[in-house]
Motif scaffolding. Structure first.
Motif, PDB file in Angstrom:
ATOM      1  N   ALA A   1       0.041  -0.071  -4.515  1.00 30.32           N
ATOM      2  CA  ALA A   1      -1.375   0.227  -4.704  1.00 30.32           C
ATOM      3  C   ALA A   1      -1.752   1.498  -3.965  1.00 30.32           C
ATOM      4  O   ALA A   1      -1.299   1.733  -2.844  1.00 30.32           O
ATOM      5  N   HIS A   2      -2.583   2.309  -4.595  1.00 27.64           N
ATOM      6  CA  HIS A   2      -3.172   3.471  -3.935  1.00 27.64           C
ATOM      7  C   HIS A   2      -4.146   2.936  -2.890  1.00 27.64           C
ATOM      8  O   HIS A   2      -5.175   2.358  -3.214  1.00 27.64           O
ATOM      9  N   ARG A   3      -3.810   3.106  -1.632  1.00 30.06           N
ATOM     10  CA  ARG A   3      -4.529   2.424  -0.553  1.00 30.06           C
ATOM     11  C   ARG A   3      -6.024   2.743  -0.545  1.00 30.06           C
ATOM     12  O   ARG A   3      -6.865   1.833  -0.470  1.00 30.06           O
ATOM     13  N   THR A   4      -6.366   4.021  -0.623  1.00 30.08           N
ATOM     14  CA  THR A   4      -7.780   4.390  -0.558  1.00 30.08           C
ATOM     15  C   THR A   4      -8.541   3.879  -1.776  1.00 30.08           C
ATOM     16  O   THR A   4      -9.633   3.306  -1.646  1.00 30.08           O
ATOM     17  N   MET A   5      -7.994   4.063  -2.963  1.00 33.03           N
ATOM     18  CA  MET A   5      -8.666   3.591  -4.182  1.00 33.03           C
ATOM     19  C   MET A   5      -8.849   2.081  -4.150  1.00 33.03           C
ATOM     20  O   MET A   5      -9.902   1.556  -4.541  1.00 33.03           O
TER      21      MET A   5
ATOM     22  N   MET B   1      -4.021   3.499  -9.460  1.00 29.01           N
ATOM     23  CA  MET B   1      -4.518   2.394  -8.634  1.00 29.01           C
ATOM     24  C   MET B   1      -3.400   1.404  -8.355  1.00 29.01           C
ATOM     25  O   MET B   1      -3.165   1.024  -7.208  1.00 29.01           O
ATOM     26  N   LEU B   2      -2.695   0.965  -9.394  1.00 28.30           N
ATOM     27  CA  LEU B   2      -1.585   0.010  -9.252  1.00 28.30           C
ATOM     28  C   LEU B   2      -0.388   0.482 -10.059  1.00 28.30           C
ATOM     29  O   LEU B   2      -0.549   1.008 -11.163  1.00 28.30           O
ATOM     30  N   THR B   3       0.796   0.257  -9.510  1.00 24.63           N
ATOM     31  CA  THR B   3       2.026   0.577 -10.221  1.00 24.63           C
ATOM     32  C   THR B   3       2.989  -0.598 -10.102  1.00 24.63           C
ATOM     33  O   THR B   3       3.363  -0.978  -8.985  1.00 24.63           O
TER      34      THR B   3
ATOM     35  N   TYR C   1       0.830  -1.206   0.000  1.00 24.60           N
ATOM     36  CA  TYR C   1       0.000   0.000   0.000  1.00 24.60           C
ATOM     37  C   TYR C   1       0.861   1.251   0.000  1.00 24.60           C
ATOM     38  O   TYR C   1       1.863   1.333   0.708  1.00 24.60           O
ATOM     39  N   GLU C   2       0.439   2.246  -0.781  1.00 21.65           N
ATOM     40  CA  GLU C   2       1.016   3.586  -0.706  1.00 21.65           C
ATOM     41  C   GLU C   2      -0.154   4.559  -0.780  1.00 21.65           C
ATOM     42  O   GLU C   2      -1.029   4.401  -1.627  1.00 21.65           O
TER      43      GLU C   2
END
Length: 218
Positions: A138-142, A122-124, A114-115
């Protein structure tokens, strides 16, 4: 079409209870349907395996807890019993263990970290020093919003949960979405915060559903 999430909420208990089917034993009848796995790592791992015909038709087939040292052996059984085509496992805190699962499954199960910002993506994908895919950030909130929207829209039902129904409901209500001030202090941003440390199936389900989403929507 999914409904937007309000700024501060936990998932409603009444809604969650309507999503549990009578099939509390492992569900094996989805022959030919792609299966996906999500693993929340720790000394005790929380595992969710789900069958999905698309992102709006997902049913958990099996949910269990496993000691971390036993997970590699359980992975072999999961792949034997279910047609698993994708999955995520949290990269931290047991990075070495999650990397072993990635290698063991030939990247079918990928570590995720998570980041909070993740540059708005959303994902990198992240590579190691040799250029090989190592994990995804991953964008934690999204990422967590994606799971909660699916549950609130009735796109997911729960089977194969054994005697853990109340535990799963508790875990899914252990996180609250709220607004906090950004680091710059210029705006309020949405984040998911723990109101109870026992939120493991929340993340396990999130990893599983993200694998579903990645498979069908890219």
């Amino acid at each position: 079409k999914s409904r937007p999430l309000p700024p501060c909420t936990a998932m409603p208990e009444g809604l969650l209870r309507t999503l549990f089917t009578a099939h509390f034993d492992p569900v094996y009848q989805f022959e030919g349907v792609p299966h996906f796995i999500g693993i929340d790592m720790g000394k005790i791992c929380h595992v969710t395996i789900g069958a999905a015909e698309n992102v709006t038709k997902v049913r958990t087939a099996f949910m269990e807890t496993v000691k971390a040292e036993e997970l590699p052996y359980r992975i072999e059984k999961y792949f034997k019993d279910f047609k698993i085509v994708g999955g995520f496992i949290d990269r931290l805190p047991l990075m070495t263990d999650s990397d072993k699962i990635r290698s063991k499954t030939q990247n079918i199960i990928m570590p995720m970290q998570y980041e909070q910002g993740n540059n708005g993506a959303m994902l990198t994908p992240k590579t190691d020093e040799y250029g090989n895919l190592s994990y995804v950030s991953a964008h934690r909130t999204m990422h967590l919003d994606l799971l909660v929207s699916a549950i609130k829209n009735g796109w997911m039902t729960f089977s194969g949960y054994g005697s853990q129904k109340e535990t799963i409901i508790h875990h899914l209500r252990a996180m609250v979405r709220t607004l906090v001030e950004s680091k710059e202090g210029t705006e309020k941003i949405p984040v998911w915060i723990k109101k109870d440390k026992n939120d493991h199936y929340f993340h396990s389900l999130g990893y599983m559903y993200k694998a579903v989403h990645q498979y069908y929507n890219g």
